[in-house]
Scaffold this motif. Structure first.
Motif, PDB file in Angstrom:
ATOM      1  N   ARG A 176       0.826  -1.211   0.000  1.00  0.00           N
ATOM      2  CA  ARG A 176       0.000   0.000   0.000  1.00  0.00           C
ATOM      3  C   ARG A 176       0.855   1.254   0.000  1.00  0.00           C
ATOM      4  N   SER A 177       1.963   1.217   0.730  1.00  0.00           N
ATOM      5  CA  SER A 177       2.856   2.372   0.773  1.00  0.00           C
ATOM      6  C   SER A 177       3.501   2.632  -0.582  1.00  0.00           C
ATOM      7  N   VAL A 178       3.959   1.583  -1.233  1.00  0.00           N
ATOM      8  CA  VAL A 178       4.581   1.722  -2.550  1.00  0.00           C
ATOM      9  C   VAL A 178       3.554   2.230  -3.563  1.00  0.00           C
ATOM     10  N   THR A 179       2.329   1.724  -3.481  1.00  0.00           N
ATOM     11  CA  THR A 179       1.272   2.178  -4.377  1.00  0.00           C
ATOM     12  C   THR A 179       0.960   3.655  -4.145  1.00  0.00           C
ATOM     13  N   ALA A 180       0.904   4.062  -2.879  1.00  0.00           N
ATOM     14  CA  ALA A 180       0.636   5.465  -2.546  1.00  0.00           C
ATOM     15  C   ALA A 180       1.754   6.364  -3.056  1.00  0.00           C
ATOM     16  N   VAL A 181       2.989   5.959  -2.861  1.00  0.00           N
ATOM     17  CA  VAL A 181       4.125   6.752  -3.342  1.00  0.00           C
ATOM     18  C   VAL A 181       4.097   6.855  -4.871  1.00  0.00           C
ATOM     19  N   GLY A 182       3.804   5.748  -5.535  1.00  0.00           N
ATOM     20  CA  GLY A 182       3.702   5.772  -6.990  1.00  0.00           C
ATOM     21  C   GLY A 182       2.624   6.717  -7.469  1.00  0.00           C
ATOM     22  N   PHE A 183       1.470   6.698  -6.809  1.00  0.00           N
ATOM     23  CA  PHE A 183       0.367   7.591  -7.160  1.00  0.00           C
ATOM     24  C   PHE A 183       0.781   9.048  -7.022  1.00  0.00           C
ATOM     25  N   TRP A 184       1.375   9.398  -5.884  1.00  0.00           N
ATOM     26  CA  TRP A 184       1.721  10.799  -5.646  1.00  0.00           C
ATOM     27  C   TRP A 184       2.872  11.278  -6.515  1.00  0.00           C
ATOM     28  N   ILE A 185       3.817  10.400  -6.821  1.00  0.00           N
ATOM     29  CA  ILE A 185       4.886  10.772  -7.754  1.00  0.00           C
ATOM     30  C   ILE A 185       4.295  11.038  -9.131  1.00  0.00           C
ATOM     31  N   ALA A 186       3.375  10.162  -9.564  1.00  0.00           N
ATOM     32  CA  ALA A 186       2.740  10.349 -10.868  1.00  0.00           C
ATOM     33  C   ALA A 186       1.907  11.621 -10.904  1.00  0.00           C
ATOM     34  N   THR A 187       1.374  12.020  -9.762  1.00  0.00           N
ATOM     35  CA  THR A 187       0.557  13.220  -9.693  1.00  0.00           C
ATOM     36  C   THR A 187       1.405  14.486  -9.701  1.00  0.00           C
ATOM     37  N   VAL A 188       2.509  14.491  -8.988  1.00  0.00           N
ATOM     38  CA  VAL A 188       3.315  15.699  -8.795  1.00  0.00           C
ATOM     39  C   VAL A 188       4.416  15.858  -9.846  1.00  0.00           C
ATOM     40  N   LEU A 189       4.905  14.777 -10.376  1.00  0.00           N
ATOM     41  CA  LEU A 189       6.045  14.838 -11.305  1.00  0.00           C
ATOM     42  C   LEU A 189       5.822  15.726 -12.532  1.00  0.00           C
ATOM     43  N   PRO A 190       4.636  15.791 -13.103  1.00  0.00           N
ATOM     44  CA  PRO A 190       4.474  16.674 -14.272  1.00  0.00           C
ATOM     45  C   PRO A 190       4.798  18.147 -13.996  1.00  0.00           C
ATOM     46  N   ILE A 191       4.798  18.567 -12.755  1.00  0.00           N
ATOM     47  CA  ILE A 191       5.195  19.937 -12.424  1.00  0.00           C
ATOM     48  C   ILE A 191       6.651  20.182 -12.830  1.00  0.00           C
ATOM     49  N   VAL A 192       7.459  19.154 -12.771  1.00  0.00           N
ATOM     50  CA  VAL A 192       8.877  19.276 -13.119  1.00  0.00           C
ATOM     51  C   VAL A 192       9.054  19.477 -14.628  1.00  0.00           C
ATOM     52  N   TYR A 193       8.070  19.043 -15.426  1.00  0.00           N
ATOM     53  CA  TYR A 193       8.171  19.217 -16.875  1.00  0.00           C
ATOM     54  C   TYR A 193       8.233  20.686 -17.270  1.00  0.00           C
ATOM     55  N   VAL A 194       7.530  21.538 -16.541  1.00  0.00           N
ATOM     56  CA  VAL A 194       7.419  22.950 -16.919  1.00  0.00           C
ATOM     57  C   VAL A 194       8.787  23.630 -17.036  1.00  0.00           C
ATOM     58  N   PRO A 195       9.649  23.578 -16.006  1.00  0.00           N
ATOM     59  CA  PRO A 195      10.948  24.240 -16.179  1.00  0.00           C
ATOM     60  C   PRO A 195      11.839  23.572 -17.232  1.00  0.00           C
ATOM     61  N   VAL A 196      11.692  22.257 -17.382  1.00  0.00           N
ATOM     62  CA  VAL A 196      12.503  21.571 -18.398  1.00  0.00           C
ATOM     63  C   VAL A 196      12.093  22.043 -19.793  1.00  0.00           C
ATOM     64  N   ILE A 197      10.807  22.125 -20.033  1.00  0.00           N
ATOM     65  CA  ILE A 197      10.327  22.575 -21.346  1.00  0.00           C
ATOM     66  C   ILE A 197      10.599  24.068 -21.532  1.00  0.00           C
ATOM     67  N   ALA A 198      10.418  24.854 -20.468  1.00  0.00           N
ATOM     68  CA  ALA A 198      10.661  26.300 -20.561  1.00  0.00           C
ATOM     69  C   ALA A 198      12.128  26.603 -20.866  1.00  0.00           C
TER      70      ALA A 198
END
Length: 62
Positions: free
Chosen positions: A5-27
């Motif tokens: 359950r912990s690994v699943t929760a971490v995977g969910f939240w990483i998948a949710t928050v990680l796209p924020i990192v795309y913005v500076p990379v693309i910018a």
């Protein structure tokens, strides 16, 4: 069971928050092989996190 359950929760939240990192990379621009590798790596991590976090129970409507 708790670890799963912990690994699943971490995977969910990483998948949710990680796209924020795309913005500076693309910018900053994907104008070199290292930035392209970074972007592709982030996408791969995001896909993996989506697969791992797919069954996270808190993400479902109750």
């Amino acid at each position: 069971m708790h670890l799963t359950r912990s690994v699943t929760a971490v995977g969910f939240w990483i998948a949710t928050v990680l796209p924020i990192v795309y913005v500076p990379v693309i910018a900053a621009g994907i104008d070199s092989m290292s930035r392209l590798s970074l972007f592709v790596g982030l996408l791969a991590i995001n896909v993996l996190a989506l697969v791992v976090g797919h069954d996270y129970q808190a993400s479902r409507s109750r």
